[in-house]
Write an enzyme that holds these catalytic residues in place. Structure first.
Site, PDB file in Angstrom:
ATOM      1  N   ALA A  12       0.843  -1.213   0.000  1.00  0.00           N
ATOM      2  CA  ALA A  12       0.000   0.000   0.000  1.00  0.00           C
ATOM      3  C   ALA A  12       0.870   1.253   0.000  1.00  0.00           C
ATOM      4  N   ASP A  36      -0.058  -5.313   4.404  1.00  0.00           N
ATOM      5  CA  ASP A  36       0.467  -3.986   4.736  1.00  0.00           C
ATOM      6  C   ASP A  36      -0.125  -3.523   6.067  1.00  0.00           C
ATOM      7  N   LYS A  37       0.717  -2.924   6.882  1.00  0.00           N
ATOM      8  CA  LYS A  37       0.296  -2.455   8.212  1.00  0.00           C
ATOM      9  C   LYS A  37      -0.534  -1.172   8.121  1.00  0.00           C
ATOM     10  N   THR A 127      18.338  -1.154  -0.323  1.00  0.00           N
ATOM     11  CA  THR A 127      18.512   0.204  -0.852  1.00  0.00           C
ATOM     12  C   THR A 127      19.988   0.501  -1.106  1.00  0.00           C
ATOM     13  N   ASP A 128      20.251   1.429  -2.021  1.00  0.00           N
ATOM     14  CA  ASP A 128      21.651   1.814  -2.270  1.00  0.00           C
ATOM     15  C   ASP A 128      22.239   2.541  -1.055  1.00  0.00           C
ATOM     16  N   GLU A 129      21.359   3.000  -0.142  1.00  0.00           N
ATOM     17  CA  GLU A 129      21.863   3.734   1.041  1.00  0.00           C
ATOM     18  C   GLU A 129      22.713   2.861   1.950  1.00  0.00           C
ATOM     19  N   LYS A 155      18.103  -0.945   7.350  1.00  0.00           N
ATOM     20  CA  LYS A 155      17.958  -1.654   6.064  1.00  0.00           C
ATOM     21  C   LYS A 155      19.149  -2.586   5.827  1.00  0.00           C
ATOM     22  N   ASN A 180      17.316   6.310  -5.749  1.00  0.00           N
ATOM     23  CA  ASN A 180      16.119   7.098  -5.399  1.00  0.00           C
ATOM     24  C   ASN A 180      15.014   6.972  -6.450  1.00  0.00           C
ATOM     25  N   LYS A 190       9.039  12.950   0.801  1.00  0.00           N
ATOM     26  CA  LYS A 190      10.294  12.779   0.059  1.00  0.00           C
ATOM     27  C   LYS A 190      10.519  13.987  -0.851  1.00  0.00           C
ATOM     28  N   LEU A 191      11.769  14.204  -1.255  1.00  0.00           N
ATOM     29  CA  LEU A 191      12.127  15.448  -1.951  1.00  0.00           C
ATOM     30  C   LEU A 191      11.174  15.816  -3.103  1.00  0.00           C
ATOM     31  N   PRO A 275      21.125  15.986   9.739  1.00  0.00           N
ATOM     32  CA  PRO A 275      22.295  15.486  10.469  1.00  0.00           C
ATOM     33  C   PRO A 275      22.868  14.246   9.769  1.00  0.00           C
ATOM     34  N   HIS A 277      24.048  13.925   6.872  1.00  0.00           N
ATOM     35  CA  HIS A 277      23.553  13.876   5.481  1.00  0.00           C
ATOM     36  C   HIS A 277      24.573  13.254   4.521  1.00  0.00           C
TER      37      HIS A 277
HETATM   38  P1  NAD Z   1       6.723   3.768   1.570  1.00  0.00           P
HETATM   39  O1  NAD Z   1       7.102   4.406   2.848  1.00  0.00           O
HETATM   40  O2  NAD Z   1       6.004   4.558   0.543  1.00  0.00           O
HETATM   41  O3  NAD Z   1       5.826   2.468   1.866  1.00  0.00           O
HETATM   42  C1  NAD Z   1       6.142   1.549   2.859  1.00  0.00           C
HETATM   43  C2  NAD Z   1       4.923   0.649   3.047  1.00  0.00           C
HETATM   44  O4  NAD Z   1       5.255  -0.340   4.012  1.00  0.00           O
HETATM   45  C3  NAD Z   1       3.687   1.385   3.567  1.00  0.00           C
HETATM   46  O5  NAD Z   1       2.552   0.993   2.829  1.00  0.00           O
HETATM   47  C4  NAD Z   1       3.584   0.949   5.014  1.00  0.00           C
HETATM   48  O6  NAD Z   1       2.259   0.926   5.499  1.00  0.00           O
HETATM   49  C5  NAD Z   1       4.171  -0.454   4.935  1.00  0.00           C
HETATM   50  N1  NAD Z   1       4.703  -0.913   6.224  1.00  0.00           N
HETATM   51  C6  NAD Z   1       5.526  -0.240   7.078  1.00  0.00           C
HETATM   52  N2  NAD Z   1       5.794  -0.987   8.159  1.00  0.00           N
HETATM   53  C7  NAD Z   1       5.144  -2.180   7.970  1.00  0.00           C
HETATM   54  C8  NAD Z   1       5.054  -3.357   8.724  1.00  0.00           C
HETATM   55  N3  NAD Z   1       5.666  -3.489   9.907  1.00  0.00           N
HETATM   56  N4  NAD Z   1       4.316  -4.387   8.239  1.00  0.00           N
HETATM   57  C9  NAD Z   1       3.671  -4.267   7.051  1.00  0.00           C
HETATM   58  N5  NAD Z   1       3.713  -3.154   6.310  1.00  0.00           N
HETATM   59  C10 NAD Z   1       4.448  -2.126   6.741  1.00  0.00           C
HETATM   60  O7  NAD Z   1       8.056   3.146   0.985  1.00  0.00           O
HETATM   61  P2  NAD Z   1       8.604   3.023  -0.499  1.00  0.00           P
HETATM   62  O8  NAD Z   1       9.298   4.268  -0.859  1.00  0.00           O
HETATM   63  O9  NAD Z   1       7.535   2.487  -1.363  1.00  0.00           O
HETATM   64  O10 NAD Z   1       9.729   1.902  -0.279  1.00  0.00           O
HETATM   65  C11 NAD Z   1       9.428   0.520  -0.407  1.00  0.00           C
HETATM   66  C12 NAD Z   1      10.679  -0.292  -0.185  1.00  0.00           C
HETATM   67  O11 NAD Z   1      11.687   0.093  -1.134  1.00  0.00           O
HETATM   68  C13 NAD Z   1      11.317  -0.077   1.184  1.00  0.00           C
HETATM   69  O12 NAD Z   1      11.812  -1.322   1.630  1.00  0.00           O
HETATM   70  C14 NAD Z   1      12.469   0.879   0.934  1.00  0.00           C
HETATM   71  O13 NAD Z   1      13.488   0.716   1.869  1.00  0.00           O
HETATM   72  C15 NAD Z   1      12.884   0.443  -0.464  1.00  0.00           C
HETATM   73  N6  NAD Z   1      13.527   1.485  -1.291  1.00  0.00           N
HETATM   74  C16 NAD Z   1      12.903   2.681  -1.477  1.00  0.00           C
HETATM   75  C17 NAD Z   1      13.489   3.628  -2.332  1.00  0.00           C
HETATM   76  C18 NAD Z   1      12.830   4.968  -2.585  1.00  0.00           C
HETATM   77  O14 NAD Z   1      13.455   5.814  -3.230  1.00  0.00           O
HETATM   78  N7  NAD Z   1      11.614   5.214  -2.136  1.00  0.00           N
HETATM   79  C19 NAD Z   1      14.696   3.320  -2.972  1.00  0.00           C
HETATM   80  C20 NAD Z   1      15.304   2.076  -2.734  1.00  0.00           C
HETATM   81  C21 NAD Z   1      14.698   1.149  -1.906  1.00  0.00           C
HETATM   82  O1  DAU Z   2      18.650   6.076  -2.166  1.00  0.00           O
HETATM   83  C1  DAU Z   2      17.499   5.328  -1.890  1.00  0.00           C
HETATM   84  C2  DAU Z   2      16.746   5.985  -0.771  1.00  0.00           C
HETATM   85  O2  DAU Z   2      16.186   7.178  -1.312  1.00  0.00           O
HETATM   86  C3  DAU Z   2      15.651   5.115  -0.178  1.00  0.00           C
HETATM   87  O3  DAU Z   2      16.225   3.979   0.402  1.00  0.00           O
HETATM   88  C4  DAU Z   2      14.833   5.887   0.863  1.00  0.00           C
HETATM   89  O4  DAU Z   2      13.763   5.121   1.339  1.00  0.00           O
HETATM   90  C5  DAU Z   2      14.288   7.138   0.205  1.00  0.00           C
HETATM   91  O5  DAU Z   2      13.614   7.919   1.156  1.00  0.00           O
HETATM   92  C6  DAU Z   2      15.422   7.953  -0.423  1.00  0.00           C
HETATM   93  O6  DAU Z   2      16.279   8.522   0.610  1.00  0.00           O
HETATM   94  P1  DAU Z   2      16.845  10.019   0.506  1.00  0.00           P
HETATM   95  O7  DAU Z   2      17.154  10.483   1.857  1.00  0.00           O
HETATM   96  O8  DAU Z   2      17.882  10.105  -0.551  1.00  0.00           O
HETATM   97  O9  DAU Z   2      15.501  10.723  -0.082  1.00  0.00           O
HETATM   98  P2  DAU Z   2      14.792  12.101   0.293  1.00  0.00           P
HETATM   99  O10 DAU Z   2      13.737  12.323  -0.741  1.00  0.00           O
HETATM  100  O11 DAU Z   2      14.410  12.191   1.710  1.00  0.00           O
HETATM  101  O12 DAU Z   2      15.966  13.170   0.042  1.00  0.00           O
HETATM  102  C7  DAU Z   2      16.595  13.292  -1.219  1.00  0.00           C
HETATM  103  C8  DAU Z   2      17.641  14.366  -1.098  1.00  0.00           C
HETATM  104  O13 DAU Z   2      16.979  15.620  -0.899  1.00  0.00           O
HETATM  105  C9  DAU Z   2      18.558  14.202   0.107  1.00  0.00           C
HETATM  106  O14 DAU Z   2      19.863  14.642  -0.235  1.00  0.00           O
HETATM  107  C10 DAU Z   2      17.968  15.137   1.164  1.00  0.00           C
HETATM  108  C11 DAU Z   2      17.363  16.250   0.329  1.00  0.00           C
HETATM  109  N1  DAU Z   2      16.160  16.889   0.896  1.00  0.00           N
HETATM  110  C12 DAU Z   2      15.129  16.089   1.271  1.00  0.00           C
HETATM  111  C13 DAU Z   2      13.989  16.612   1.825  1.00  0.00           C
HETATM  112  C14 DAU Z   2      12.854  15.746   2.254  1.00  0.00           C
HETATM  113  C15 DAU Z   2      16.095  18.271   1.024  1.00  0.00           C
HETATM  114  O15 DAU Z   2      17.019  18.997   0.645  1.00  0.00           O
HETATM  115  N2  DAU Z   2      14.970  18.800   1.587  1.00  0.00           N
HETATM  116  C16 DAU Z   2      13.918  18.033   1.998  1.00  0.00           C
HETATM  117  O16 DAU Z   2      12.928  18.601   2.528  1.00  0.00           O
END
Ligand code: NAD
Ligand code: DAU
Length: 337
Positions: A12, A36-37, A127-129, A155, A180, A190-191, A275, A277
């Site tokens: 979800a 999904d929770k 994740t690449d992080e 992670k 990302n 997210k950004l 912090p 970053h």
């Molecule tokens: P999101 O935060 O949009 O969604 C996370 C989902 O997980 C939500 O629907 C939430 O309800 C569910 N959830 C959280 N805790 C749970 C639990 N204990 N049991 C069941 N469901 C639970 O996240 P996203 O951006 O879609 O990321 C999905 C996956 O991809 C994550 O594992 C994240 O680490 C990974 N990932 C994300 C990115 C990115 O850029 N968003 C990049 C690389 C990897």
């Molecule tokens: O690299 C993969 C990761 O990308 C995923 O594993 C994470 O779940 C996902 O959240 C994302 O992490 P980031 O920290 O890179 O994404 P975020 O969108 O939070 O931030 C992207 C960049 O933008 C980062 O350098 C921080 C900056 N930023 C973010 C926010 C939310 C800002 O400058 N201002 C903001 O308000």
């Protein structure tokens, strides 16, 4: 593999919901169970289009709830794709407890159930992080892990736990590490969705630090296609980087967003840095590409379409931004408007 019953966790959320929709279209899939929770990041509205699909089933539940997970597995599961996680770095800096519970303990509960009941594939979405920051060049899958915030550290725990179940018990595990993601239905913390929706609401865009941190961006549909590809082609026990090959500083990306809306750079509000970053993420995904996968969506096109989607779908994100998110925003950004 054929006649598959797949358990998608976190379906979800942003990426998981796109993956659920993709999996439902596959002829070899018999059933998709989305567990999904429904935390703040899970949104049933995102799944409205598939709710009536006879192949689709939704279960509200926690991956760390061992007895619920046992019940789900009792009925037979062929493959697990684990997207469920706490995912936002800034929230992990505010409070890390849920990250440890879901991103480490939850993964363990799933792996244990897989071991008890046997499955054909377990895909851990990492994740690449987990590699941490790199000044130049890019990380291959054999690089040491150096996660540097509570989210990425959790992670990394889930990532290596999954691998340990391959190495120790020969559970058929594949780990993916993507960069990302952007696209429709991303929670506006997210950004990209934060800045786009702020721009649409005529609010300032809070850019951390000097704005020169660099990220690699990939469209969510490309990510989901890569994961599907790896369900078929991924070798057990292997890890695969998934990259967009589209690296940008946050400042350049923010300017691209402002340009699309014909807004002035004065909309950028420099704010206190995150912090710890991470300065730059960069991964080498040649292992995946050598298997034959390529990304399909050029960034400029994908970004334009994503911006358009947020413009046209205020009914999806406005209730979020004016609900739970308000309190988080205030805590994270103070009085920026
Ligand atoms: P999101 O935060 O949009 O969604 C996370 C989902 O997980 C939500 O629907 C939430 O309800 C569910 N959830 C959280 N805790 C749970 C639990 N204990 N049991 C069941 N469901 C639970 O996240 P996203 O951006 O879609 O990321 C999905 C996956 O991809 C994550 O594992 C994240 O680490 C990974 N990932 C994300 C990115 C990115 O850029 N968003 C990049 C690389 C990897
Ligand atoms: O690299 C993969 C990761 O990308 C995923 O594993 C994470 O779940 C996902 O959240 C994302 O992490 P980031 O920290 O890179 O994404 P975020 O969108 O939070 O931030 C992207 C960049 O933008 C980062 O350098 C921080 C900056 N930023 C973010 C926010 C939310 C800002 O400058 N201002 C903001 O308000």
């Amino acid at each position: 593999m054929n006649n598959l019953k797949i358990l998608v966790t976190g379906g979800a959320g942003f990426i998981g919901s796109h993956f659920v929709k993709l999996a439902l279209k596959k002829s070899e899939v018999r059933q998709v169970i989305n567990l999904d929770k429904l935390t703040y990041a899970g949104n049933p509205a995102t799944l409205k289009p598939v709710e009536e699909d006879p192949k689709y089933q939704f279960i509200k539940g926690d991956i760390a709830d061992a007895s619920l997970i046992d019940t789900v597995f009792k009925n037979g599961i062929d493959m697990v794709v684990n997207f469920a996680a706490e995912t936002h770095v800034d929230r992990s800096i505010q409070e890390a407890g849920d990250f440890i519970k879901t991103d480490i303990q939850g993964v363990w509960v799933l792996l244990e159930a897989c071991r008890r009941y046997g499955i054909k594939k377990f895909i851990q979405i990492s994740t690449d992080e987990v590699y941490g920051s790199i000044a130049e060049g890019s990380f291959t899958e054999t690089a040491p892990l150096m996660p540097s915030n509570p989210y990425s550290a959790s992670k990394a725990g889930g990532d290596r736990l999954a691998y340990s179940y391959w190495k120790t018990y020969q559970l058929p595990v594949v780990v993916t590490r993507c960069s990302n993601n952007y696209g429709p239905y991303q929670y506006p913390e997210k950004l990209i969705p934060l800045f786009v929706t702020n721009a649409l609401e005529n609010k300032k865009l809070p850019l951390y630090g000097d704005g020169l941190n660099r990220r690699d961006w990939i469209h969510v549909l490309d990510h989901c296609e890569a994961v599907w590809f790896l369900t078929e082609k991924g070798e057990n026990g292997e890890t695969y980087n998934i990259a967009g090959r589209n690296e940008l500083t946050n400042l350049v990306l923010t300017r691209m967003i402002l340009d699309e809306f014909n807004l002035d750079p004065s909309m950028i509000q420099p704010v206190k840095d995150r912090p710890g970053h991470d300065r730059r993420y960069a991964i080498d995904d040649s292992r995946l590409r050598k298997l034959g996968w390529t990304s399909q969506i050029p960034f400029e096109k994908g970004l334009k379409e994503t911006l358009q989607w947020y413009k046209e779908n205020t009914a999806w994100w406005e209730p979020i931004k004016h609900g739970e998110f308000k309190q988080y925003y205030q805590q994270q950004y103070g009085a920026i408007s």
